[in-house]
Design a protein around this motif. Sequence first.
Motif, mmCIF file in Angstrom:
data_model
loop_
_atom_site.group_PDB
_atom_site.id
_atom_site.type_symbol
_atom_site.label_atom_id
_atom_site.label_comp_id
_atom_site.label_asym_id
_atom_site.label_seq_id
_atom_site.Cartn_x
_atom_site.Cartn_y
_atom_site.Cartn_z
ATOM 1 N N ARG A 131 -4.011 -4.786 3.661
ATOM 2 C CA ARG A 131 -2.896 -4.001 4.191
ATOM 3 C C ARG A 131 -1.846 -4.923 4.795
ATOM 4 N NH1 ARG A 131 -7.388 -0.723 4.575
ATOM 5 N NH2 ARG A 131 -7.053 1.470 4.105
ATOM 6 N N TYR A 132 -0.749 -4.336 5.266
ATOM 7 C CA TYR A 132 0.333 -5.113 5.862
ATOM 8 C C TYR A 132 -0.199 -6.029 6.963
ATOM 9 C CZ TYR A 132 3.090 -1.382 3.712
ATOM 10 O OH TYR A 132 3.623 -0.477 2.821
ATOM 11 N N GLY A 133 0.268 -7.276 6.945
ATOM 12 C CA GLY A 133 -0.095 -8.234 7.985
ATOM 13 C C GLY A 133 -1.325 -9.063 7.658
ATOM 14 N N ASP A 134 -2.107 -8.667 6.654
ATOM 15 C CA ASP A 134 -3.291 -9.445 6.292
ATOM 16 C C ASP A 134 -2.869 -10.747 5.617
ATOM 17 O OD1 ASP A 134 -5.020 -7.534 7.285
ATOM 18 O OD2 ASP A 134 -5.312 -6.551 5.348
ATOM 19 N N VAL A 135 -3.694 -11.771 5.817
ATOM 20 C CA VAL A 135 -3.424 -13.085 5.229
ATOM 21 C C VAL A 135 -4.633 -13.495 4.392
ATOM 22 C CG1 VAL A 135 -2.932 -15.515 5.697
ATOM 23 C CG2 VAL A 135 -1.980 -13.746 7.180
ATOM 24 N N ILE A 136 -4.374 -13.821 3.125
ATOM 25 C CA ILE A 136 -5.409 -14.283 2.211
ATOM 26 C C ILE A 136 -5.151 -15.762 1.969
ATOM 27 C CG2 ILE A 136 -6.418 -14.026 -0.100
ATOM 28 C CD1 ILE A 136 -6.698 -11.576 1.781
ATOM 29 N N THR A 137 -6.183 -16.580 2.153
ATOM 30 C CA THR A 137 -6.054 -18.012 1.951
ATOM 31 C C THR A 137 -7.066 -18.454 0.909
ATOM 32 O OG1 THR A 137 -5.478 -18.211 4.285
ATOM 33 C CG2 THR A 137 -5.993 -20.250 3.129
ATOM 34 N N ILE A 138 -6.595 -19.243 -0.050
ATOM 35 C CA ILE A 138 -7.474 -19.828 -1.072
ATOM 36 C C ILE A 138 -7.294 -21.343 -0.958
ATOM 37 C CG2 ILE A 138 -8.090 -19.891 -3.513
ATOM 38 C CD1 ILE A 138 -6.602 -17.183 -3.779
ATOM 39 N N PRO A 139 -8.186 -22.015 -0.199
ATOM 40 C CA PRO A 139 -8.025 -23.450 0.055
ATOM 41 C C PRO A 139 -8.017 -24.304 -1.223
ATOM 42 C CG PRO A 139 -9.660 -22.511 1.532
ATOM 43 C CD PRO A 139 -9.317 -21.465 0.531
ATOM 44 N N SER A 140 -8.842 -23.950 -2.220
ATOM 45 C CA SER A 140 -8.902 -24.760 -3.442
ATOM 46 C C SER A 140 -7.579 -24.735 -4.206
ATOM 47 C CB SER A 140 -10.035 -24.273 -4.341
ATOM 48 O OG SER A 140 -9.806 -22.935 -4.749
ATOM 49 N N GLU A 141 -6.827 -23.664 -4.079
ATOM 50 C CA GLU A 141 -5.527 -23.530 -4.746
ATOM 51 C C GLU A 141 -4.379 -23.922 -3.815
ATOM 52 O OE1 GLU A 141 -5.118 -22.116 -7.982
ATOM 53 O OE2 GLU A 141 -7.302 -22.093 -8.157
ATOM 54 N N GLU A 142 -4.722 -24.257 -2.567
ATOM 55 C CA GLU A 142 -3.735 -24.544 -1.525
ATOM 56 C C GLU A 142 -2.708 -23.408 -1.461
ATOM 57 O OE1 GLU A 142 -2.073 -28.419 -2.146
ATOM 58 O OE2 GLU A 142 -4.019 -29.398 -1.997
ATOM 59 N N LEU A 143 -3.234 -22.186 -1.342
ATOM 60 C CA LEU A 143 -2.410 -20.992 -1.402
ATOM 61 C C LEU A 143 -2.703 -20.081 -0.220
ATOM 62 C CD1 LEU A 143 -0.412 -19.352 -3.183
ATOM 63 C CD2 LEU A 143 -2.398 -18.407 -4.334
ATOM 64 N N GLU A 144 -1.632 -19.594 0.412
ATOM 65 C CA GLU A 144 -1.756 -18.625 1.495
ATOM 66 C C GLU A 144 -0.837 -17.459 1.164
ATOM 67 O OE1 GLU A 144 -2.227 -19.694 5.783
ATOM 68 O OE2 GLU A 144 -0.259 -18.727 5.893
ATOM 69 N N ILE A 145 -1.415 -16.264 1.114
ATOM 70 C CA ILE A 145 -0.671 -15.065 0.754
ATOM 71 C C ILE A 145 -0.637 -14.136 1.962
ATOM 72 C CG2 ILE A 145 -0.522 -13.125 -0.846
ATOM 73 C CD1 ILE A 145 -2.576 -14.831 -2.595
ATOM 74 N N THR A 146 0.553 -13.757 2.374
ATOM 75 C CA THR A 146 0.726 -12.825 3.486
ATOM 76 C C THR A 146 1.222 -11.502 2.927
ATOM 77 O OG1 THR A 146 1.297 -14.676 4.929
ATOM 78 C CG2 THR A 146 1.841 -12.470 5.718
ATOM 79 N N ILE A 147 0.555 -10.417 3.303
ATOM 80 C CA ILE A 147 0.948 -9.082 2.853
ATOM 81 C C ILE A 147 2.043 -8.589 3.798
ATOM 82 C CG2 ILE A 147 0.154 -6.761 2.276
ATOM 83 C CD1 ILE A 147 -1.289 -8.985 0.700
#
Length: 125
Positions: free
Chosen positions: A52-68
């Motif tokens: 949902r809004y405000g959640d943060v998904i991080t994938i360290p192997s891809e060096e990726l941080e996604i903020t909803i």
Amino acid sequence: MEYKLFDEYITLQALLKELSIIHSGGAIKGFLANNVVLFNGEEEKRRGKKLRYGDVITIPSEELEITIVVPTQSEIEKHKKEVAERARVYAIVKKMNKDNKKKQKKHQTKESNKTKRKPVRFPGI
């Protein structure tokens, strides 16, 4: 990276597929087994986890941080118009397919009323 969420929530699987991190919904199990995915800083293994809004998904192997994030009002209006247009086109195509199917059935019944050819038979077979 920011992801604009136009619905109440999106599942982890759908998010990763939409961002082309995985190629299909079936690939999520293998991806989660082989990669660490953090949901608000804690490891997440559930593919159906609702984001949902405000959640943060991080994938360290891809060096990726996604903020909803919440889209702007103009983006919401644009999205609604695109969804309405897709629904309109879908309805047109569905009607055309239905009409074509009816025409094919009529054409087949007309042909079946004509004399049918018997299949060619070869002697000795």
